[in-house]
Design a protein around this motif. Structure first.
Motif, short mmCIF file in Angstrom:
data_model
loop_
_atom_site.label_atom_id
_atom_site.label_comp_id
_atom_site.label_asym_id
_atom_site.label_seq_id
_atom_site.Cartn_x
_atom_site.Cartn_y
_atom_site.Cartn_z
N GLU A 191 22.65 -23.60 35.55
CA GLU A 191 23.21 -23.06 36.79
C GLU A 191 24.74 -23.02 36.74
O GLU A 191 25.37 -22.19 37.39
CB GLU A 191 22.75 -23.93 37.97
CG GLU A 191 23.04 -23.35 39.36
CD GLU A 191 24.44 -23.71 39.87
OE1 GLU A 191 24.95 -22.99 40.75
OE2 GLU A 191 25.00 -24.72 39.38
N TYR A 192 25.33 -23.89 35.92
CA TYR A 192 26.79 -24.01 35.88
C TYR A 192 27.45 -22.95 35.00
O TYR A 192 28.45 -22.34 35.38
CB TYR A 192 27.15 -25.41 35.38
CG TYR A 192 28.63 -25.66 35.26
CD1 TYR A 192 29.46 -25.64 36.39
CD2 TYR A 192 29.21 -25.94 34.02
CE1 TYR A 192 30.83 -25.89 36.28
CE2 TYR A 192 30.58 -26.18 33.91
CZ TYR A 192 31.37 -26.15 35.03
OH TYR A 192 32.72 -26.40 34.92
N PHE A 193 26.91 -22.73 33.81
CA PHE A 193 27.55 -21.79 32.88
C PHE A 193 27.50 -20.37 33.42
O PHE A 193 26.50 -19.93 33.99
CB PHE A 193 26.87 -21.82 31.52
CG PHE A 193 27.14 -23.06 30.72
CD1 PHE A 193 28.40 -23.65 30.67
CD2 PHE A 193 26.11 -23.66 29.99
CE1 PHE A 193 28.64 -24.79 29.93
CE2 PHE A 193 26.34 -24.80 29.24
CZ PHE A 193 27.60 -25.37 29.21
N THR A 194 28.60 -19.61 33.18
CA THR A 194 28.59 -18.18 33.48
C THR A 194 27.80 -17.44 32.40
O THR A 194 27.41 -18.02 31.38
CB THR A 194 30.02 -17.61 33.48
OG1 THR A 194 30.52 -17.61 32.14
CG2 THR A 194 30.95 -18.41 34.37
N THR A 209 28.63 -20.13 37.10
CA THR A 209 27.35 -19.57 37.56
C THR A 209 27.24 -18.05 37.41
O THR A 209 26.18 -17.56 36.99
CB THR A 209 27.09 -19.94 39.05
OG1 THR A 209 27.22 -21.34 39.22
CG2 THR A 209 25.70 -19.49 39.49
N TRP A 210 28.30 -17.31 37.73
CA TRP A 210 28.19 -15.85 37.82
C TRP A 210 27.66 -15.23 36.53
O TRP A 210 28.15 -15.48 35.44
CB TRP A 210 29.55 -15.23 38.19
CG TRP A 210 29.62 -13.75 37.91
CD1 TRP A 210 30.50 -13.12 37.11
CD2 TRP A 210 28.76 -12.74 38.45
NE1 TRP A 210 30.25 -11.77 37.09
CE2 TRP A 210 29.18 -11.51 37.91
CE3 TRP A 210 27.67 -12.75 39.33
CZ2 TRP A 210 28.56 -10.30 38.21
CZ3 TRP A 210 27.05 -11.56 39.63
CH2 TRP A 210 27.48 -10.36 39.09
N TYR A 275 30.55 -18.80 43.27
CA TYR A 275 30.88 -18.53 41.87
C TYR A 275 32.25 -19.07 41.45
O TYR A 275 32.57 -19.07 40.26
CB TYR A 275 30.84 -17.03 41.60
CG TYR A 275 29.50 -16.40 41.85
CD1 TYR A 275 28.38 -16.80 41.13
CD2 TYR A 275 29.34 -15.40 42.80
CE1 TYR A 275 27.14 -16.22 41.35
CE2 TYR A 275 28.09 -14.81 43.03
CZ TYR A 275 27.00 -15.22 42.30
OH TYR A 275 25.77 -14.65 42.51
N SER A 276 33.08 -19.49 42.38
CA SER A 276 34.38 -20.06 42.01
C SER A 276 34.55 -21.41 42.72
O SER A 276 33.57 -22.12 42.90
CB SER A 276 35.51 -19.08 42.32
OG SER A 276 35.61 -18.82 43.70
N CYS A 277 35.75 -21.78 43.10
CA CYS A 277 36.01 -23.07 43.77
C CYS A 277 35.52 -24.24 42.91
O CYS A 277 34.66 -25.02 43.31
CB CYS A 277 35.35 -23.13 45.15
SG CYS A 277 35.73 -21.72 46.21
#
Length: 741
Positions: A191-194, A209-210, A275-277
């Motif tokens: 879930e963490y890796f783009t 995530t994105w 997706y950020s923060c």
């Protein structure tokens, strides 16, 4: 310690770390193998290559020596490192044989016999480092590369004298091991890796995530690639820069360690916090050194080390506090996590943060960061020095060594662009700055494969103490080498390009293509340029007149496509201005005529020209993505990553058209439909007597953009049509109009 003393100390430290006399034979062998790949075994046999550390200057600067050549005599190439020997080889091929090596292809017609070096030529670089890459290059250009393409690039790097470069492939596989060891689940890591196309910004803490998750096969392939990349770089004597922990962690870490002290950063790039923060560990939290040392220990166990590590904590993100004490602590925590594993660690920092948010980074804030690492152990990339150098306003980074970098390109955009005079003068000016701590030059584009003349100049400057005396003469010889023959019209075309598109100065030198062609249309588009468009149109005409002589040159045909593409880009701006004027004057016929030509004739004609050259094919980019996959599901996923990056960038067009390219297929099925919709909407507005509604148009345009991104149409990955014939037809139709605007 005095500033220059710091620089010298750093150079000495890394000279020791970078290799020993025992590596001489390996590095010489690597250059000989490069020669065979470049020229073939027969021509390569005419060269003798050797490496001797003792050839370096007293201060350890790379040096090469050329001698020999002529009938029956081998050309002798001697270097202090493999990179120096490769740079010497390139110098001989370029200046004695009139050859040319570039991303788009090489011109390697060798004279027979090989020319003699009249008298022994010895050249030492004026600085310790010639750096290459930007963290973003990995995503915008290297994303889908296999080993064959990486091998070509590392050869190019060696020939251009690069001895310091990022090597960041495979790090997510290492992070996965670390996160599992810390107690995260595989689902939390996924879930963490783009997704692959956005990893650069995951690595800098901007995104998570994105467009993910990363398939298991991705990790395996990237580990394999990283081992080969590092082995080849090291075989030349290059220093690969490995990644380090910058402080950003997955939110899931708070589940495993509920008491952990983290700060949620602000959003980035018009993305919301889904997706950020990112979550930033507090520098005083005990987990900071633990996570940082776990990662670096696992990384160096897998890949070894050359003792330079890259990390960017606050890239395009405002720190949670402007207090110097906080900024110093955050910086020191990153460095201390490195030295806990590698006492010889040197931190390579992209200086973009100081340039990007100058209102935040005042003197006290900059001093806090630069002073938190021992002098000589923080190596700063002055990333955008050709346009907005930071060393000038920070007293040469307050004694920390820095590399003068040319960023040049944002997003891998096409578009003829450059600030060649600034590039030419910049390194010398920085070297002579009071108490300068400059220790190298660098090329740091976000994307490669464009404007090759700019990079050819920058690579040469890495080996010169002074600027090129006459850029006009230099670009003339560049054209002759590129095409393998001197041609007056082609060389005149290049001089026109030098004084126009490559003569940018001041605020307009942002290196990003804002042409209306690649932007979602509106009535407020900017069409002004810093040059006379007539120079571009005349260069176009001159190149076309040279086709009877030069059409057999692949580099010439590439340039003919590229200059035609630029001429069409200029025409789009001019026709758009006609459209806007006609609409504002409520003149239906001129509006319909200009819009019809732009959207229904000019852009389709451009697409055909682009389709005739393998370097301008959407199909090639998408096919590379698909070939990186191990299943059809993966292939579709990778292709969608690619389409998003080129266009919407995020699910809602968050950084719309930032990575714009002008590729066959993209012009026809993405840009042209938007322009057709814009034309039809303006016509409808006049006919019905209602104002043009930009918000409604944006919603409708988004539907077209999303349709393209989610589409599955396959595009040709091989060129179609004859470049010269297609350019002639387009020229005959539009050149008379171009010069009459």
């Amino acid at each position: 310690m005095e500033a220059m003393g710091v620089a010298a100390a750093l150079g000495l430290l890394l000279l020791t770390a970078g290799g020993s006399t025992g590596d001489e034979a390996r590095e010489a062998a690597a250059v000989r193998e490069l020669l065979v790949r470049l020229l073939g075994p027969g021509p390569a046999a005419a060269f003798s290559v050797s490496v001797e550390r003792s050839l370096a200057t007293e201060s350890g600067l790379d040096t090469y020596r050329l001698s020999g050549g002529g009938a029956g005599t081998r050309v002798q190439v001697l270097g202090s490192t493999g990179v120096a020997a490769a740079a010497g080889l390139h110098r001989y091929l370029r200046d004695f044989c009139g050859c040319h090596v570039a991303w788009s292809g090489s011109q390697l017609r060798l004279p027979q016999p090989l020319p003699a070096v009249p008298e022994e030529l010895t050249e030492a670089t004026p600085n310790r480092y010639r750096y290459y890459q930007n963290v973003c290059t990995q995503s915008y250009s290297f994303l889908w590369w296999d080993w064959a393409r990486w091998e070509q690039e590392i050869d190019w790097m060696a020939l251009n004298g690069i001895n310091l470069a990022l090597a960041w492939s495979g790090q997510e596989a290492i992070w996965q091991r670390v996160y599992l060891a810390l107690g995260l689940t595989q689902a939390e890591i996924d879930e963490y890796f783009t997704g692959p196309a956005f990893l650069a910004w995951g690595r800098m803490g901007n995104l998570h995530t994105w467009s993910g998750p990363l398939p298991p096969s991705w990790h395996l392939k990237q580990l394999y690639l990283q081992h080969r990349i590092l082995d080849r770089m090291r075989s030349f004597g290059m220093i690969p820069v490995l990644p380090a922990f910058a402080g950003h962690v997955p939110k899931a870490l708070t589940r495993v360690f509920p008491q952990v002290n983290v700060t949620q950063m602000g959003n980035w790039g018009h993305f919301n916090c889904s997706y950020s923060c990112s979550f930033l560990l507090a520098p005083e939290d005990p987990l900071f050194p633990l996570v940082g040392s776990l990662f670096l220990r696992e990384l160096t166990k897998e890949f070894g080390t050359d003792h330079i590590y890259g990390a960017d904590t606050f890239n395009e993100m405002q720190p949670p506090s402007s207090e110097p004490s906080y900024l110093a602590a955050a910086t020191a925590a990153v460095y201390q996590a490195m030295t806990a594993v590698d006492p010889d660690a040197v931190w390579l920092l992209q200086g973009w943060l100081f340039q990007h948010q100058p209102e935040f980074w005042g003197p006290a804030q900059v001093a806090a960061v630069l002073g938190a690492v021992p002098r000589g152990r923080l190596l700063v990339l002055d990333l955008f020095a050709e346009s907005q150098p930071v060393y000038v306003r920070t007293a040469s980074f307050q004694g920390q060594p820095f590399i003068w970098c040319m960023l040049h390109n944002f997003g891998g955009n096409h578009g003829l662009f450059g600030a060649l005079e600034s590039v030419n003068q910049g390194p010398t000016t920085a070297r002579h700055f009071p108490n300068s701590t400059m220790v190298g030059t660098g090329m740091a584009p976000e994307g490669i494969g464009q404007n090759e003349v700019v990079y050819a100049l920058m690579a040469e400057l890495g080996w010169q103490k002074d600027p090129v005396a006459d850029l006009g003469a230099w670009v003339t010889s560049f054209a002759a080498r590129r095409y393998g023959v001197s041609h007056g019209d082609a060389e005149a075309a290049w001089r026109l390009l030098l004084r126009s598109v490559y003569n940018c100065s001041g605020e307009e030198c942002r290196g990003h293509n804002h042409s209306p062609l690649v932007r979602r249309p509106s009535l407020q588009m900017v069409t002004t340029v810093w040059y006379n468009r007539s120079d571009v149109f005349e260069a176009w005409r001159l190149l076309l007149t040279a086709t009877s002589t030069l059409a057999s040159s692949p580099a010439f045909r590439y340039d003919l496509v590229d200059v035609t593409r630029q001429a069409v880009q200029e025409l789009v701006s001019l026709y758009y201005e006609e459209m806007r004027t006609a609409y504002l004057k409520k003149e239906l016929v001129p509006l319909t005529r200009a819009g019809g030509i732009l959207a229904y004739e000019l852009l389709p004609a451009l697409d055909q020209v682009l389709a005739s050259d393998c370097h301008f094919l959407l199909g090639s980019w998408l096919e590379q993505a698909r070939q990186a996959a191990v299943s059809e599901t993966e292939a579709h996923f990778y292709e969608q990553n690619s389409r998003y990056q080129l266009t919407l960038w995020g699910p809602e067009g968050n950084i719309l058209d930032y990575a714009n390219k002008q590729l066959a297929g993209l012009v026809a099925d993405y840009y042209a439909p938007r322009w057709r919709l814009f034309t039809e909407t303006l016509v409808e507005s006049l006919v019905q007597g209602v104002p043009f509604q930009q918000h409604q148009f944006d919603r409708n345009a988004f539907q077209l953009e999303q349709t393209f991104v989610l589409g599955t149409r396959r595009y040709p990955s091989q060129p179609e049509g004859d470049t010269v014939d297609l350019v002639k037809k387009l020229f005959l139709k539009y050149y008379p109009r171009a010069v009459s605007f």
